[in-house]
Design an enzyme around this catalytic site. Structure first.
Site, PDB file in Angstrom:
ATOM      1  N   ASP A  92      40.554  47.812  40.592  1.00  0.00           N
ATOM      2  CA  ASP A  92      41.624  47.985  39.598  1.00  0.00           C
ATOM      3  C   ASP A  92      42.951  48.391  40.263  1.00  0.00           C
ATOM      4  O   ASP A  92      43.032  49.463  40.873  1.00  0.00           O
ATOM      5  CB  ASP A  92      41.258  49.068  38.579  1.00  0.00           C
ATOM      6  CG  ASP A  92      39.902  48.845  37.917  1.00  0.00           C
ATOM      7  OD1 ASP A  92      38.955  48.430  38.618  1.00  0.00           O
ATOM      8  OD2 ASP A  92      39.784  49.110  36.717  1.00  0.00           O
ATOM      9  N   GLU A 120      43.866  44.986  35.097  1.00  0.00           N
ATOM     10  CA  GLU A 120      44.034  45.514  33.725  1.00  0.00           C
ATOM     11  C   GLU A 120      44.858  46.807  33.660  1.00  0.00           C
ATOM     12  O   GLU A 120      45.273  47.218  32.589  1.00  0.00           O
ATOM     13  CB  GLU A 120      42.672  45.728  33.055  1.00  0.00           C
ATOM     14  CG  GLU A 120      41.908  46.909  33.580  1.00  0.00           C
ATOM     15  CD  GLU A 120      41.377  47.816  32.481  1.00  0.00           C
ATOM     16  OE1 GLU A 120      41.394  47.427  31.307  1.00  0.00           O
ATOM     17  OE2 GLU A 120      40.950  48.927  32.824  1.00  0.00           O
ATOM     18  N   ASN A 121      45.075  47.452  34.813  1.00  0.00           N
ATOM     19  CA  ASN A 121      45.886  48.669  34.851  1.00  0.00           C
ATOM     20  C   ASN A 121      47.195  48.475  35.618  1.00  0.00           C
ATOM     21  O   ASN A 121      47.875  49.446  35.954  1.00  0.00           O
ATOM     22  CB  ASN A 121      45.111  49.816  35.520  1.00  0.00           C
ATOM     23  CG  ASN A 121      43.784  50.091  34.882  1.00  0.00           C
ATOM     24  OD1 ASN A 121      42.741  49.864  35.495  1.00  0.00           O
ATOM     25  ND2 ASN A 121      43.804  50.553  33.653  1.00  0.00           N
ATOM     26  N   ASN A 141      39.208  46.808  29.385  1.00  0.00           N
ATOM     27  CA  ASN A 141      39.481  47.386  28.060  1.00  0.00           C
ATOM     28  C   ASN A 141      40.970  47.539  27.763  1.00  0.00           C
ATOM     29  O   ASN A 141      41.362  47.710  26.618  1.00  0.00           O
ATOM     30  CB  ASN A 141      38.761  48.736  27.907  1.00  0.00           C
ATOM     31  CG  ASN A 141      39.116  49.712  28.999  1.00  0.00           C
ATOM     32  OD1 ASN A 141      39.044  49.381  30.181  1.00  0.00           O
ATOM     33  ND2 ASN A 141      39.489  50.908  28.628  1.00  0.00           N
ATOM     34  N   HIS A 142      41.813  47.477  28.799  1.00  0.00           N
ATOM     35  CA  HIS A 142      43.261  47.581  28.575  1.00  0.00           C
ATOM     36  C   HIS A 142      43.974  46.225  28.570  1.00  0.00           C
ATOM     37  O   HIS A 142      45.202  46.176  28.692  1.00  0.00           O
ATOM     38  CB  HIS A 142      43.899  48.495  29.622  1.00  0.00           C
ATOM     39  CG  HIS A 142      43.538  49.937  29.442  1.00  0.00           C
ATOM     40  ND1 HIS A 142      43.736  50.604  28.254  1.00  0.00           N
ATOM     41  CD2 HIS A 142      42.981  50.834  30.289  1.00  0.00           C
ATOM     42  CE1 HIS A 142      43.316  51.851  28.376  1.00  0.00           C
ATOM     43  NE2 HIS A 142      42.840  52.016  29.595  1.00  0.00           N
ATOM     44  N   HIS A 162      33.167  45.171  33.688  1.00  0.00           N
ATOM     45  CA  HIS A 162      34.084  46.297  33.572  1.00  0.00           C
ATOM     46  C   HIS A 162      33.403  47.369  32.720  1.00  0.00           C
ATOM     47  O   HIS A 162      33.355  47.273  31.499  1.00  0.00           O
ATOM     48  CB  HIS A 162      35.372  45.786  32.895  1.00  0.00           C
ATOM     49  CG  HIS A 162      36.513  46.721  32.998  1.00  0.00           C
ATOM     50  ND1 HIS A 162      37.274  46.861  34.134  1.00  0.00           N
ATOM     51  CD2 HIS A 162      37.047  47.582  32.095  1.00  0.00           C
ATOM     52  CE1 HIS A 162      38.222  47.748  33.927  1.00  0.00           C
ATOM     53  NE2 HIS A 162      38.103  48.214  32.699  1.00  0.00           N
ATOM     54  N   HIS A 177      36.474  49.545  36.534  1.00  0.00           N
ATOM     55  CA  HIS A 177      36.837  50.447  35.439  1.00  0.00           C
ATOM     56  C   HIS A 177      36.837  51.922  35.814  1.00  0.00           C
ATOM     57  O   HIS A 177      37.729  52.652  35.388  1.00  0.00           O
ATOM     58  CB  HIS A 177      35.947  50.253  34.204  1.00  0.00           C
ATOM     59  CG  HIS A 177      36.245  51.202  33.069  1.00  0.00           C
ATOM     60  ND1 HIS A 177      37.463  51.178  32.407  1.00  0.00           N
ATOM     61  CD2 HIS A 177      35.521  52.195  32.494  1.00  0.00           C
ATOM     62  CE1 HIS A 177      37.446  52.121  31.460  1.00  0.00           C
ATOM     63  NE2 HIS A 177      36.294  52.751  31.495  1.00  0.00           N
ATOM     64  N   HIS A 196      37.408  53.439  38.610  1.00  0.00           N
ATOM     65  CA  HIS A 196      38.437  53.740  39.612  1.00  0.00           C
ATOM     66  C   HIS A 196      37.890  54.533  40.792  1.00  0.00           C
ATOM     67  O   HIS A 196      38.637  54.879  41.703  1.00  0.00           O
ATOM     68  CB  HIS A 196      39.654  54.458  39.013  1.00  0.00           C
ATOM     69  CG  HIS A 196      40.414  53.622  38.033  1.00  0.00           C
ATOM     70  ND1 HIS A 196      41.676  53.932  37.588  1.00  0.00           N
ATOM     71  CD2 HIS A 196      40.085  52.466  37.394  1.00  0.00           C
ATOM     72  CE1 HIS A 196      42.092  53.032  36.724  1.00  0.00           C
ATOM     73  NE2 HIS A 196      41.131  52.129  36.579  1.00  0.00           N
TER      74      HIS A 196
END
Ligand code: FE2
Length: 261
Positions: free
Chosen positions: A8, A39-40, A67-68, A149, A174, A176
């Site tokens: 990520d 996604e981040n 999810n983001h 994820h 996810h 991290h």
């Protein structure tokens, strides 16, 4: 075939870190395919068109999400044309973007799928196990890689054992925090979590003071991404093109030098 998976990418610190490290990693590992979780990438939550393009320009071939995915409104303006992006197949909203894409790499059809784990995750509308079975019925590829994820190592490991052999890599994202369990399961490359590319002095890429405040005081705080030197996390995999088995997995974790905490 050499494949580099990147964990990520969190905010500006993560993006700068990838920009700095990627040329060296390309020289070292000669990847034929680079897949990164983005996604981040935009201020810790979501992605914008500008950042998506910037990551592709650096040589990343496919961006996986999580999810983001829909945290920045900008996504709705370009996801329909983002042909180097996959979003979780089992997470609402379902009608934007694509969850499996197939690229041709060294004459082989390589599928990349993105799913979310069910445990401790909101908006997941179907078990990743059920969802993956359906994907496999519909997608024909020589190699199939999955970014799962998810929050828990158990779900990601169980998924790996269940699908290994039918898919050729399962990388978790996810949390991290990189897990030290990279291995080859029935010929498939696996790691429970790739870890992140983000500020080293942080709580999962987020500003330390802000997160402490959230835990110690009953106040909602504004999301603040941590700044400063970043850690790079990923996984290198070498696949034998004839047997389609992973032959070598190497966990990559590059910490910034001279950090005083
Ligand atoms: Fe996530």
């Amino acid at each position: 075939m050499n494949v580099l998976f990147i964990g990520d990418i969190v905010g500006k610190a993560g993006r700068l870190c990838v920009k700095e490290q990627l040329p060296k990693l390309k020289e070292q590992y000669h990847p034929d395919l680079i897949i990164a979780n983005g996604e981040n990438a935009a201020h810790g939550k979501g992605i914008t068109k500008r950042i998506y393009t910037e990551l592709l320009d650096q040589g990343i071939d496919m961006i996986t999400m999580g999810n983001h995915t829909f945290s920045k409104n900008d996504i709705y303006t370009f996801i329909h044309e983002a042909d180097r992006m996959v979003r979780p197949a089992n997470m609402e909203p379902l009608h934007y973007g694509v969850s499996t894409r197939v690229l041709e790499v060294k004459g082989m059809r390589v599928a990349i799928s993105n799913l979310c784990g069910e445990t401790f995750m909101n908006n997941v509308v179907e078990s990743p196990f059920t969802c993956m079975e359906r994907i496999l019925e519909n997608v024909k590829a020589d190699l199939h890689f999955v970014d799962l994820h998810g929050e828990t190592t158990s779900e990601k490991m169980a998924f790996t054992y269940h699908f290994a052999g039918r898919v050729h890599a399962v990388v978790g994202t996810h949390t991290h925090v990189q897990t030290a369990d990279e291995r080859i399961v029935y010929g498939a490359a696996a790691i429970s979590d790739l870890g992140m590319c983000g500020a080293y002095t942080s709580v999962l890429g987020r500003d330390v003071k802000e997160v402490i405040t959230r835990f110690t005081e009953a106040v909602k705080t504004r999301y603040t991404v941590a700044e400063g030197p970043a850690i790079f996390c990923g996984l290198f995999v070498h696949f034998d093109e004839n047997s389609k088995r992973a032959m070598d997995v190497e966990r990559i974790q590059l910490r910034p030098k001279h950090i005083e905490e």
